[in-house]
Scaffold this motif. Structure first.
Motif, PDB file in Angstrom:
ATOM      1  N   VAL A   1      -3.996   1.472  -5.472  1.00  8.51           N
ATOM      2  CA  VAL A   1      -4.741   2.146  -4.408  1.00  8.51           C
ATOM      3  C   VAL A   1      -6.145   1.576  -4.263  1.00  8.51           C
ATOM      4  O   VAL A   1      -6.539   1.138  -3.176  1.00  8.51           O
ATOM      5  CB  VAL A   1      -4.811   3.667  -4.666  1.00  8.51           C
TER       6      VAL A   1
ATOM      7  N   SER B   1       0.819  -1.208   0.000  1.00 11.36           N
ATOM      8  CA  SER B   1       0.000   0.000   0.000  1.00 11.36           C
ATOM      9  C   SER B   1       0.857   1.263   0.000  1.00 11.36           C
ATOM     10  O   SER B   1       1.957   1.292   0.560  1.00 11.36           O
ATOM     11  CB  SER B   1      -0.917   0.004   1.229  1.00 11.36           C
TER      12      SER B   1
ATOM     13  N   SER C   1      -2.394   5.921   3.590  1.00  9.54           N
ATOM     14  CA  SER C   1      -3.417   6.961   3.497  1.00  9.54           C
ATOM     15  C   SER C   1      -3.285   7.879   4.708  1.00  9.54           C
ATOM     16  O   SER C   1      -2.634   7.528   5.694  1.00  9.54           O
ATOM     17  CB  SER C   1      -4.817   6.354   3.441  1.00  9.54           C
TER      18      SER C   1
ATOM     19  N   PRO D   1      -5.274  -3.509  -4.266  1.00  9.57           N
ATOM     20  CA  PRO D   1      -3.814  -3.679  -4.226  1.00  9.57           C
ATOM     21  C   PRO D   1      -3.320  -4.843  -5.087  1.00  9.57           C
ATOM     22  O   PRO D   1      -2.464  -5.614  -4.669  1.00  9.57           O
ATOM     23  CB  PRO D   1      -3.548  -3.937  -2.740  1.00  9.57           C
TER      24      PRO D   1
ATOM     25  N   SER E   1      -5.373   8.834  -0.117  1.00  8.65           N
ATOM     26  CA  SER E   1      -4.084   8.332  -0.587  1.00  8.65           C
ATOM     27  C   SER E   1      -3.239   9.480  -1.124  1.00  8.65           C
ATOM     28  O   SER E   1      -3.774  10.450  -1.678  1.00  8.65           O
ATOM     29  CB  SER E   1      -4.314   7.296  -1.692  1.00  8.65           C
TER      30      SER E   1
END
Length: 419
Positions: A279, A172, A175, A282, A211
């Motif tokens: 995003v 990731s 965020s 994944p 994000s």
């Protein structure tokens, strides 16, 4: 002198039409928010404007908006880019392929490269060889789908946790939420107050669990406007989409600007694809673009080939798409009432302008919407799934009369043809 000449093709608005000013646009947005708040209070469908709904809508709007921005760059230079869907597909594949091996930011960069490769191919075919732009775009879409399916079969199938249609997971990007502001807006949204809570929900979606790539995508909208409308580079590029012969006579290398525009177009679409596979989900999954390239093209047309209007269109389509993920049947049922009211207002406006036949048709559709809402308690899930595509068709049909594409968009060009 040359800058003045080049700016003339796009300076005058279409006869009989006024360009919407920013205050008018903001007033329209405020009016729609007020109507939405009224519908929320009547129906009790609090989910239509809560923070989670808006946050999800933003996430879904980003790839649509990036695809639309890509289309804007290409078409402002006079090249129709139907191949946005294929460039999105290339972005998803390259993003996931590089992302699971070397990290998500490398995946983002490679997603841009993948889309740019599709843009370069489209530019070679359309600009150099003057192939019909629609045919080339469709071919790009088919080629991208076939190439990624073939590459996945021997790339992801042998990788850990991968299959022939799905990549291994990608790390990731993370965020963030703005401390204090996010919580405060969420609390205000939960109060259920008229308009204030709805505005809080909208703003809360912009500052909650965002994000870094979302922030970059949002920044690209004003950056695109500034480059295309406030720099000499943008002036020359737009002149190629308005009158390439005149641009050439003033020393503009039309081929160069068309190539640059279409490659940038592909890169932006590839960035949207990387967003989907890094995003939004994944991993790469075959078919995960779901027609967002075409919807991005629709958002660009809805926005009349302008970045601000494009962003509003992408937000609208992202919002309707988000209804599928967050208890959509109740929310879509409430939106039937909102649609009926908006159509009724539109019919009144048409009557004021003495356009009686369109007004009558709009009243009839509004009445059907009111009837549908009054005689049902919820809508079928199939309607929820189809909502983004229905909204795309409705928006394009209702906005078609005020559109003005670049004058030379899609037209073949040969150097020296004006001599």
């Amino acid at each position: 002198m040359s800058a003045t000449v080049l700016s003339k093709p796009s300076a005058a608005p279409a006869p009989g039409r006024r360009k919407l000013s920013l205050p008018v646009v903001l007033l329209v947005i405020a009016g729609v928010l007020a109507l939405t708040s009224i519908v929320r209070l009547i129906t009790g469908a609090d989910g239509i404007t809560n923070v989670s709904q808006m946050s999800t809508a933003l996430k879904l709007a980003v790839p649509i908006g990036l695809a639309g921005l890509g289309g804007l760059w290409a078409e402002r230079a006079g090249v129709i880019n139907i191949g946005l869907e294929g460039m999105l597909v290339l972005g998803t594949w390259f993003g996931a392929w590089a992302g699971y091996q070397w990290g998500p930011w490398t995946g983002v960069l490679m997603g841009i490269v993948g889309g740019a490769i599709g843009g370069l191919l489209h530019a070679i075919v359309t600009v150099t060889f003057n192939v019909n732009h629609i045919i080339s775009g469709v071919a790009i879409n088919i080629l991208a789908l076939g190439a990624t399916r073939y590459a996945s079969a021997f790339t992801f199938e042998n990788a850990p946790q991968g299959t022939s249609k799905q990549s291994p997971p990608v790390d990731s990007l993370g965020s963030f939420s703005i401390p204090g502001l996010s919580d405060g807006l969420t609390t205000l949204n939960n109060k259920g107050w008229f308009l204030i809570s709805d505005v809080a929900g909208l703003l809360g979606g912009l500052v909650t669990k965002m994000s870094p790539l979302t922030l970059i995508a949002l920044a690209l909208v004003p950056v695109t406007w500034w480059i295309l409308w406030r720099t000499s580079f943008g002036l020359r590029l737009r002149s190629c989409g308005e009158n390439p012969v005149a641009a050439e006579s003033l020393g503009v290398n039309v081929y160069k600007y068309k190539y640059l525009a279409v490659i940038i177009s592909g890169g932006l679409a590839g960035l949207g694809g990387a967003f989907l596979s890094i995003v939004a989900n994944p991993f790469y999954l075959e078919g995960q673009t779901g027609g967002r390239g075409y919807i991005g093209l629709a958002a660009m047309i809805f926005g009349n080939w302008m970045p601000g209007g494009l962003a509003l269109g992408a937000g609208l389509f992202g919002y309707t798409d988000s209804l599928k993920l967050r208890g959509g049947t109740e929310n879509v049922h409430a939106l039937l009432l909102l649609t009926a009211i908006l159509l009724l207002i539109g019919a009144i406006w048409l009557l004021v302008r003495k356009r009686y036949v369109p007004a009558l048709v709009t009243v009839a559709v509004s009445a059907l919407m009111f009837l549908w809402y009054a005689t049902t308690n919820e809508v079928p899930t199939q309607v929820v799934t189809a909502t983004p595509y229905v909204v795309t068709l409705l928006v394009l049909s209702l906005s078609a009369q005020r559109l003005r594409m670049p004058r030379a968009n899609g037209k073949p060009y040969r150097k020296g043809q004006g001599a």
